[in-house]
Structure formats: structure tokens, C-alpha cells
Design a protein around this motif. Structure first.
Motif, PDB file in Angstrom:
ATOM      1  N   LYS A  57       1.882   6.835  -6.651  1.00 60.34           N
ATOM      2  CA  LYS A  57       0.577   7.371  -7.068  1.00 60.34           C
ATOM      3  C   LYS A  57      -0.139   6.391  -7.993  1.00 60.34           C
ATOM      4  CE  LYS A  57       1.960  12.212  -6.552  1.00 60.34           C
ATOM      5  NZ  LYS A  57       2.045  13.554  -7.199  1.00 60.34           N
ATOM      6  N   SER A 102       0.823  -1.203   0.000  1.00 62.36           N
ATOM      7  CA  SER A 102       0.000   0.000   0.000  1.00 62.36           C
ATOM      8  C   SER A 102       0.860   1.256   0.000  1.00 62.36           C
ATOM      9  CB  SER A 102      -0.923  -0.021   1.222  1.00 62.36           C
ATOM     10  OG  SER A 102      -1.698   1.155   1.297  1.00 62.36           O
ATOM     11  N   GLU A 103       1.901   1.294   0.840  1.00 62.11           N
ATOM     12  CA  GLU A 103       2.754   2.480   0.905  1.00 62.11           C
ATOM     13  C   GLU A 103       3.541   2.673  -0.386  1.00 62.11           C
ATOM     14  OE1 GLU A 103       5.150   2.070   4.370  1.00 62.11           O
ATOM     15  OE2 GLU A 103       3.512   2.534   5.757  1.00 62.11           O
ATOM     16  N   LYS A 144       1.167   4.073  -3.010  1.00 56.26           N
ATOM     17  CA  LYS A 144       0.835   5.478  -2.740  1.00 56.26           C
ATOM     18  C   LYS A 144       1.998   6.389  -3.130  1.00 56.26           C
ATOM     19  CE  LYS A 144      -2.476   4.660   0.996  1.00 56.26           C
ATOM     20  NZ  LYS A 144      -2.739   4.792   2.469  1.00 56.26           N
ATOM     21  N   HIS A 194      -3.032   3.235  -8.268  1.00 55.42           N
ATOM     22  CA  HIS A 194      -4.204   2.637  -7.633  1.00 55.42           C
ATOM     23  C   HIS A 194      -3.892   1.174  -7.302  1.00 55.42           C
ATOM     24  CE1 HIS A 194      -7.326   5.794  -8.144  1.00 55.42           C
ATOM     25  NE2 HIS A 194      -6.487   6.196  -9.104  1.00 55.42           N
TER      26      HIS A 194
END
Length: 432
Positions: A80, A73-74, A77, A82
Motif C-alpha cells: 500500500k 508495481s505489485e 501495491k 505510492h
């Protein structure tokens, strides 16, 4: 979105108002309609029976390589990008990933057991002598000290260094975190003997509980003590005693590169008496009788270090998560420990590298090994795809989760139920 300016069928223009994009996890979908009436939905990834393939691949890749969803997830992110959410990840993990890991682990374990059974079978001729299995056993807890929640006890074959069995114990199953190790040992050895293994020798550390258990319950099995742990403990005591006053000569014997230069100790010196008291310790002399085979669990310690890749101690996992991640580590270890060889140059010479030793500050030589292989991961990915394509396996259905017998564990390791939040807030006192 320059791909959706003109229709690929008739060439008519596609207005921006007729282009709509949305995400399903990591998959991008674009719905478009041209001025000529043609419309379609473009997908950045194909579907596997209705599920975006990239979502399945992302969840499987992060787990099979020892990562966590937090890392995935990090990373996404920061880029950028999805990505699937935590609910989707854990749903895929339960329905497809854990069952695939367990199936392949059991398959490889049965193949390993078959080889062991073949070796221990009664000898038919002189060409194939009987070889009874000799095991190494050691435990690894998920945190240091006396606050561990989980304990893995692993059994390794002494000849091939392959992991043949592992037991996971939660602290609620034992009276304390210290007692998780003997409980895991007892449960694992019971399983192996129940399968028909005729264990000849097993080497463990000098745990009093395991020592008593072997003496009373399994006197037919030769119990050896890990000489590596014994030597390590002896050197630790020696270093501690050598730090005292008048122990300068004894201190030299604790440093490897100074032992040959160190003078002999005089029999009437304090250093000699201190060393003699350690060497002539009654328990040590008694235990030396169970170190005659010179067996040690050094390779098990290496495996426990590799477990950190799949089960980092800073991360908490469920009981099922810990179990399946340990199986991943075992498959990774067993695939490489037997066939991994030292690398060679084009002329066939063995390759080495120079490494500066942090302890002594000197340069030493270390072997360069061939790169590790991870063929088990490709097999796992194939099994995940097969499971997803199976219509009998329903996504997010409880019946699709891994049906594995587990011990009766409480929902929480706390000895008492959680009180109301307001009660805890009323009792809370800040240090500041």
C-alpha cells in the motif's frame, strides 16, 4: 500527520483544513499554513533538479538489480505504497538509465580489450610471452523451441572467463529462429576482428552453419568444437538406446555411480554392437579432430543461467531493453568471475557444504564461495545522478535517449500487417 499540528517557526496551531498532502510518484508532499501566516511545503524526499530523488532511485534500483516494473508495481501495491507509474519509469529508463548502462559497459569493455591487446602484442622480451586470445562462443535464445524472438550470442575469453562481446539478433533479421545463432556469431566475430583482435582459437558447438563459415571465411583461425556439448549429446543418445529391450548391461554404463560395478560387454552382444555403432559414428570420429584442445563452454552456460536474472524468459522486452539488460548481466559476471574465491574459516581452512544430489540421492561436497560484489551498481547510480544534474539532458526529450546504432528492424515480427479488429472478430471461432 502529527508533525503538522504546530508551526515549527512560531508555535501557532495548524488546522487540519490548512494541511494538504499529495504524491508525485513515490514522493509525498505536504503543504501547510499555520494560524500565524507561516506556510511551507514538506517533501519526503529531496529533489534532483526538480525530480523527486526517490522516483529516480526506484526506477534505477529495479532495473540495475534485474527486476521489472511489474514486480515493483505489485510489490508497492501489496505494501500500500505510492509508486511511480509505468510512463514515468520508462521515461526515466530512456533518458537516464539506458545511457548510464551503455556508458559504463563500453568503459569496462574498452579496459578489457586493452588488456587483451597488451597480451597479444609482439613480445619484447622473454618475460612477457605473446598470448593470442582464445575465445568460447555460444548462443542463448529468449524462448525454447523454434519460436524465439531474440538470440544473444556471447563471446568469452577462455583464460579469464570474462565476456568480451555479445550480439543481439532479432528473428526478423534471419530467415528463421534457427538461423539467428550463425548470424549472431558471424556479426560478433566480424566486430572483434575489426577491432584488431588476432584470434587464435575459437570453440563453438557443432553447428553446421558455423562450421562451414569458419572453414571458408576464417581458415586462419583454429576452430574447436565444444567437447562438453559433444559428450552431453553422446550420453543422451546412449541413454535413449539403452531403454530398448536386451540393453540392460548397456543401461548400467549410463549411470555414473554404477559404471565401475557394471560388467564388460561381450563383443557378440546387442549392447556391444549398439555402443560400437555410436562410438564409431563417422561424423563423431571426424569431429574428434577438432576437440584436441579440450575446450568447452561450461562457463558460458553458467553465464546464460545468470541472464535469467536480468532477462526472464516469461517477460517481453524491447530490443533496446534486451540489449542493455544483457550488458548489466555482463558487468555483473565480469566483476565476479575473476576475483571470486572460495570462502575460508577464521583459521584459514576452505569452507564446504553438504548437498544432496537429486539425481543419485547421495550426499556430495560443494564449495562455499565468498559473497558476490555489485560495485558496478554503485557506479551506475552515480552516473544516473550526474546525468540528471546535467541541464543539457532533458527529461522526456527524444534527444536524451540512448543514441545507439541498431539494425533496421520492423515494428513487429509478424510477416503481414495487422488486419482491422472487426475483421479478426468476424473470423474468430471459440473452442467452447
Amino acid at each position: 500527520m502529527s508533525l503538522f499540528k504546530f508551526c515549527q517557526v512560531c508555535g501557532e496551531a495548524i488546522l487540519d483544513t490548512n494541511v494538504h498532502k499529495f504524491y508525485t510518484g513515490a514522493q509525498l508532499k505536504v503543504k501547510w499554513q499555520c494560524n500565524g501566516g507561516h506556510k511551507d511545503t514538506w517533501r519526503s524526499s529531496p529533489d534532483v533538479r526538480g525530480m523527486p530523488e526517490v522516483n529516480l532511485q526506484a526506477a534505477a534500483s529495479i532495473l540495475f538489480t534485474g527486476g521489472t516494473f511489474t514486480e515493483l508495481s505489485e510489490w508497492s501495491k501489496a505494501m500500500k505504497l505510492h509508486m511511480i507509474g509505468t510512463t514515468t519509469f520508462h521515461a526515466i529508463q530512456k533518458a537516464y538509465l539506458h545511457p548510464a548502462i551503455e556508458a559504463l559497459y563500453q568503459q569496462q569493455r574498452n579496459e578489457l580489450l586493452a588488456r587483451v591487446f597488451q597480451k597479444q602484442a609482439p613480445e619484447d622480451d622473454d618475460m612477457w610471452p605473446q598470448q593470442l586470445p582464445q575465445l568460447l562462443g555460444d548462443a542463448r535464445c529468449d524462448s525454447p523451441g523454434f519460436s524465439a524472438k531474440y538470440c544473444h550470442y556471447s563471446f568469452m575469453l577462455d583464460d579469464t572467463k570474462e565476456i568480451i562481446h555479445t550480439e543481439l539478433v532479432q528473428v526478423t533479421e534471419a530467415s528463421s529462429s534457427v538461423m539467428m545463432e550463425p548470424k549472431g556469431f558471424k556479426r560478433g566475430l566480424t566486430v572483434l576482428l575489426g577491432m584488431g583482435l588476432d584470434v587464435e582459437v575459437i570453440a563453438t558447438d557443432r553447428s553446421p552453419s558455423i562450421r562451414k563459415m569458419m572453414r571458408i571465411e576464417h581458415p586462419e583461425i583454429k576452430h574447436e568444437f565444444d567437447i562438453w556439448h559433444t559428450a552431453k549429446g553422446f550420453l543422451k543418445k546412449l541413454k535413449s538406446r539403452s531403454q530398448k529391450k536386451c540393453m540392460e548391461l548397456l543401461r548400467g554404463w549410463t549411470i555414473a555411480d554404477q559404471r565401475r560395478k557394471t560388467k564388460w560387454l561381450k563383443s557378440d552382444s546387442a549392447s556391444f554392437r549398439t555402443l560400437a555403432s555410436l562410438v564409431q559414428d563417422g561424423r563423431l570420429l571426424k569431429d574428434l579432430g577438432q576437440m584436441g584442445l579440450f575446450m568447452h563452454t561450461g562457463e558460458l552456460e553458467v553465464f546464460h543461467s545468470a541472464l535469467l536474472k536480468y532477462m526472464p524468459k516469461r517477460q517481453h522486452f524491447s530490443y533496446m531493453g534486451m540489449q542493455e539488460r544483457s550488458h548489466l548481466a555482463i558487468m555483473d559476471h565480469n566483476e565476479n568471475i575473476v576475483k571470486r574465491r572460495q570462502a575460508t574459516t577464521t583459521t584459514g581452512a576452505l569452507r564446504h557444504k553438504r548437498v544432496a544430489c537429486r539425481r543419485s540421492g547421495k550426499w556430495v561436497i560443494k564449495k562455499i564461495y565468498k559473497p558476490r560484489t555489485t560495485n558496478f551498481r554503485h557506479r551506475l547510480m552515480d552516473m544516473v545522478y550526474e546525468r540528471r544534474q546535467d541541464p543539457d539532458v532533458q527529461y522526456k526529450a527524444p534527444t536524451s535517449s540512448l543514441d545507439q546504432p541498431q539494425p533496421d528492424l520492423p515494428p513487429n515480427i509478424a510477416p503481414t500487417p495487422a488486419p482491422p479488429l472487426q475483421e479478426l472478430l468476424a473470423r474468430h471461432m471459440s473452442r467452447l
